[in-house]
Design an enzyme around this catalytic site. Structure first.
Site, mmCIF file in Angstrom:
data_model
loop_
_atom_site.group_PDB
_atom_site.id
_atom_site.type_symbol
_atom_site.label_atom_id
_atom_site.label_comp_id
_atom_site.label_asym_id
_atom_site.label_seq_id
_atom_site.Cartn_x
_atom_site.Cartn_y
_atom_site.Cartn_z
ATOM 1 N N HIS A 18 0.841 -1.210 0.000
ATOM 2 C CA HIS A 18 0.000 0.000 0.000
ATOM 3 C C HIS A 18 0.877 1.261 0.000
ATOM 4 C CE1 HIS A 18 -3.023 -2.663 2.364
ATOM 5 N NE2 HIS A 18 -3.527 -2.514 1.149
ATOM 6 N N LYS A 42 -15.400 -6.930 6.789
ATOM 7 C CA LYS A 42 -14.265 -7.855 6.970
ATOM 8 C C LYS A 42 -13.869 -8.109 8.427
ATOM 9 C CE LYS A 42 -11.732 -7.329 2.612
ATOM 10 N NZ LYS A 42 -10.468 -6.878 2.036
ATOM 11 N N ARG A 91 -2.354 -6.226 -7.944
ATOM 12 C CA ARG A 91 -1.215 -7.116 -7.677
ATOM 13 C C ARG A 91 -1.149 -8.244 -8.700
ATOM 14 N NH1 ARG A 91 -3.107 -8.503 -1.949
ATOM 15 N NH2 ARG A 91 -4.992 -8.280 -3.180
ATOM 16 N N SER A 129 -3.084 -7.728 3.530
ATOM 17 C CA SER A 129 -3.292 -7.458 4.959
ATOM 18 C C SER A 129 -3.641 -8.745 5.693
ATOM 19 C CB SER A 129 -4.393 -6.414 5.129
ATOM 20 O OG SER A 129 -3.998 -5.206 4.532
HETATM 21 N N1 COA Z 1 -0.315 -4.051 -1.743
HETATM 22 C C1 COA Z 1 -0.653 -4.943 -0.796
HETATM 23 N N2 COA Z 1 -1.914 -5.345 -0.594
HETATM 24 C C2 COA Z 1 -2.864 -4.821 -1.378
HETATM 25 C C3 COA Z 1 -2.583 -3.898 -2.375
HETATM 26 C C4 COA Z 1 -1.234 -3.513 -2.543
HETATM 27 N N3 COA Z 1 -0.859 -2.638 -3.476
HETATM 28 N N4 COA Z 1 -3.726 -3.567 -2.986
HETATM 29 C C5 COA Z 1 -4.696 -4.277 -2.398
HETATM 30 N N5 COA Z 1 -4.182 -5.024 -1.424
HETATM 31 C C6 COA Z 1 -4.898 -5.993 -0.591
HETATM 32 C C7 COA Z 1 -5.310 -5.502 0.738
HETATM 33 O O1 COA Z 1 -4.298 -5.688 1.687
HETATM 34 C C8 COA Z 1 -6.520 -6.351 1.024
HETATM 35 O O2 COA Z 1 -6.101 -7.578 1.549
HETATM 36 P P1 COA Z 1 -7.056 -8.446 2.482
HETATM 37 O O3 COA Z 1 -8.212 -8.869 1.634
HETATM 38 O O4 COA Z 1 -6.149 -9.519 2.877
HETATM 39 O O5 COA Z 1 -7.478 -7.549 3.609
HETATM 40 C C9 COA Z 1 -7.118 -6.645 -0.333
HETATM 41 O O6 COA Z 1 -6.111 -6.334 -1.264
HETATM 42 C C10 COA Z 1 -8.349 -5.842 -0.644
HETATM 43 O O7 COA Z 1 -8.123 -4.524 -0.292
HETATM 44 P P2 COA Z 1 -9.164 -3.630 0.521
HETATM 45 O O8 COA Z 1 -8.402 -2.557 1.139
HETATM 46 O O9 COA Z 1 -10.023 -4.461 1.414
HETATM 47 O O10 COA Z 1 -9.899 -2.982 -0.617
HETATM 48 P P3 COA Z 1 -11.048 -3.461 -1.575
HETATM 49 O O11 COA Z 1 -10.433 -3.543 -2.913
HETATM 50 O O12 COA Z 1 -11.772 -4.648 -1.043
HETATM 51 O O13 COA Z 1 -11.989 -2.213 -1.565
HETATM 52 C C11 COA Z 1 -12.965 -0.193 -0.853
HETATM 53 C C12 COA Z 1 -12.127 -1.396 -0.445
HETATM 54 C C13 COA Z 1 -12.973 0.767 0.296
HETATM 55 C C14 COA Z 1 -12.343 0.485 -2.044
HETATM 56 C C15 COA Z 1 -14.372 -0.683 -1.239
HETATM 57 O O14 COA Z 1 -14.800 -1.663 -0.317
HETATM 58 C C16 COA Z 1 -15.366 0.457 -1.231
HETATM 59 O O15 COA Z 1 -15.337 1.303 -2.087
HETATM 60 N N6 COA Z 1 -16.265 0.495 -0.233
HETATM 61 C C17 COA Z 1 -17.241 1.567 -0.050
HETATM 62 C C18 COA Z 1 -18.643 1.161 -0.493
HETATM 63 C C19 COA Z 1 -18.784 1.344 -1.970
HETATM 64 O O16 COA Z 1 -18.723 2.442 -2.476
HETATM 65 N N7 COA Z 1 -18.947 0.209 -2.677
HETATM 66 C C20 COA Z 1 -19.062 0.208 -4.116
HETATM 67 C C21 COA Z 1 -20.446 0.517 -4.580
HETATM 68 S S1 COA Z 1 -21.677 -0.507 -3.839
#
Ligand code: COA
Length: 159
Positions: A18, A42, A91, A129
């Site tokens: 990140h 989560k 990734r 994570s």
């Molecule tokens: N390096 C390391 N890890 C990474 C990474 C990187 N560059 N990019 C992503 N990851 C990993 C994270 O560590 C995480 O791992 P985990 O699943 O083991 O916890 C995983 O990828 C997913 O990342 P996360 O931070 O949980 O993001 P997400 O892609 O699931 O999305 C939001 C999170 C906040 C962007 C998304 O849930 C959101 O927009 N929520 C708000 C509600 C909304 O608007 N929804 C859409 C319309 S309904």
């Protein structure tokens, strides 16, 4: 006009992957706002305050980075911050399908916002994570996976 980008995620906890994305994005945009999702499904280990605090501490040397938490829709957070760009890190191919769907959904919710994808540095492509938390649970060495300054904070949760 200031180019403001939002980098959203759970950050439970922030990893070196990140942080790499944040640093690189900060060179492209005038301001990068890291958005910590509070209401994800989560069961996070760290509170939103702890996550925000850890991210602030490891990004304190980057002038144009701000950190805030949000609940509800991402597009509403982007609007509230006067941003127009959503940054996501990719990734592996496995990330792509989900991220593609999210990007299209957010585009449907607000066509003015663009999702920009950044490929992770290969040395971080295996980090997540969840993996960091699992390793911490087994008292494994977190060196290189998360910023050194927050290793103690993570280990404290698993004492
Ligand atoms: N390096 C390391 N890890 C990474 C990474 C990187 N560059 N990019 C992503 N990851 C990993 C994270 O560590 C995480 O791992 P985990 O699943 O083991 O916890 C995983 O990828 C997913 O990342 P996360 O931070 O949980 O993001 P997400 O892609 O699931 O999305 C939001 C999170 C906040 C962007 C998304 O849930 C959101 O927009 N929520 C708000 C509600 C909304 O608007 N929804 C859409 C319309 S309904």
């Amino acid at each position: 006009m200031e180019r403001i980008a939002v980098y959203p995620g759970s950050f439970d906890p922030i990893t070196n992957g990140h942080l790499d994305i944040i640093r690189r994005a900060s060179r492209i945009y005038d301001k990068v706002i890291v958005g910590v999702l509070c209401n994800g499904g989560k069961n996070p280990v760290f509170t939103p305050e702890e996550r925000v605090c850890m991210i602030r501490s490891v990004t304190s040397d980057i002038q144009n980075v701000e950190v805030d938490s949000f609940t509800g829709l991402l597009v509403e957070f982007v609007k509230a911050k006067n941003a127009a760009v959503i940054i996501k890190g990719l990734r592996t191919v496995a990330d792509f399908e989900y991220e593609f769907q999210m990007a299209l959904l957010n585009k449907a919710l607000n066509p003015e916002y663009e999702t920009m994808f950044m490929m992770t540095d290969t040395k971080y492509s295996y980090i997540s994570s969840s993996m960091v938390k699992e390793l911490a649970g087994f008292k494994g060495d977190l060196t290189g996976l998360v910023p050194a300054s927050i290793i103690n904070k993570i280990q404290e949760k698993y004492k």
